[in-house]
Scaffold this active site. Sequence first.
Site, mmCIF file in Angstrom:
data_model
loop_
_atom_site.group_PDB
_atom_site.id
_atom_site.type_symbol
_atom_site.label_atom_id
_atom_site.label_comp_id
_atom_site.label_asym_id
_atom_site.label_seq_id
_atom_site.Cartn_x
_atom_site.Cartn_y
_atom_site.Cartn_z
ATOM 1 N N TYR A 35 0.822 -1.198 0.000
ATOM 2 C CA TYR A 35 0.000 0.000 0.000
ATOM 3 C C TYR A 35 0.866 1.262 0.000
ATOM 4 O O TYR A 35 1.863 1.340 0.707
ATOM 5 C CB TYR A 35 -0.908 -0.032 1.230
ATOM 6 C CG TYR A 35 -2.024 0.961 1.195
ATOM 7 C CD1 TYR A 35 -2.996 0.898 0.201
ATOM 8 C CD2 TYR A 35 -2.118 1.958 2.142
ATOM 9 C CE1 TYR A 35 -4.036 1.801 0.161
ATOM 10 C CE2 TYR A 35 -3.156 2.869 2.118
ATOM 11 C CZ TYR A 35 -4.110 2.792 1.128
ATOM 12 O OH TYR A 35 -5.137 3.693 1.087
ATOM 13 N N HIS A 36 0.466 2.249 -0.796
ATOM 14 C CA HIS A 36 1.183 3.518 -0.946
ATOM 15 C C HIS A 36 2.611 3.318 -1.459
ATOM 16 O O HIS A 36 3.529 4.027 -1.070
ATOM 17 C CB HIS A 36 1.205 4.323 0.356
ATOM 18 C CG HIS A 36 -0.122 4.909 0.711
ATOM 19 N ND1 HIS A 36 -0.656 5.974 0.040
ATOM 20 C CD2 HIS A 36 -1.025 4.562 1.649
ATOM 21 C CE1 HIS A 36 -1.831 6.266 0.558
ATOM 22 N NE2 HIS A 36 -2.089 5.432 1.533
ATOM 23 N N HIS A 122 -1.535 5.507 -4.389
ATOM 24 C CA HIS A 122 -2.104 4.213 -3.995
ATOM 25 C C HIS A 122 -1.679 3.098 -4.961
ATOM 26 O O HIS A 122 -2.475 2.248 -5.329
ATOM 27 C CB HIS A 122 -3.621 4.290 -3.903
ATOM 28 C CG HIS A 122 -4.081 5.157 -2.794
ATOM 29 N ND1 HIS A 122 -4.204 6.520 -2.924
ATOM 30 C CD2 HIS A 122 -4.407 4.873 -1.512
ATOM 31 C CE1 HIS A 122 -4.608 7.030 -1.781
ATOM 32 N NE2 HIS A 122 -4.732 6.057 -0.909
#
Length: 180
Positions: A35-36, A122
């Site tokens: 994530y990210h 994202h």
Amino acid sequence: NDSGSAILANRLAEIWNPNTGHWTSAAVAQKERLYHSVALLMQDGTIITGAGGAGGAAAENNLDVEVYYPPYLYKKDGSGQMAERPLITNSPDFINWAKSFVIDVNAEVSRLTLVKLGSVTHAQVFDQRFMDVKFTKSGEKAYQVMAPADRNTALPGYYYLFAFDKAGVPSVAKIVKLGD
């Protein structure tokens, strides 16, 4: 990661060959980027992967990047030495749709490409574009290049312009702005 949060993690780089329609396995990243996270083509032809994590209680929060040097940057003789790269010695800063422009390159060019600079959030790149551009040789080191036809083919914005030599080695890209 034994927390189960990295079940979808893939650290294996793969290279697509449009001529064969197959993927080839390449390097393996040191860390899971979840994530990210980000994976971006850089101006010098390398690829960075970075950040990511924080997916579960045991997941680590990665605050670093890794740099991947794809095979196209190396000599093909197996020596492990970096290949000599073509150099774009002159190019415009601004180009417009359906208009031609001239660049100078210190090597015989086999391919010219435009790649839209990445913008990631994202783990997604929503406006990424890659395209070959048509060109003809117009002088000893000069090439007449045709910009993409319209904004439906290539969104306005900043692009990497890469020149490839006959061995498939890319230049360091020039950054050009495409727009009205």
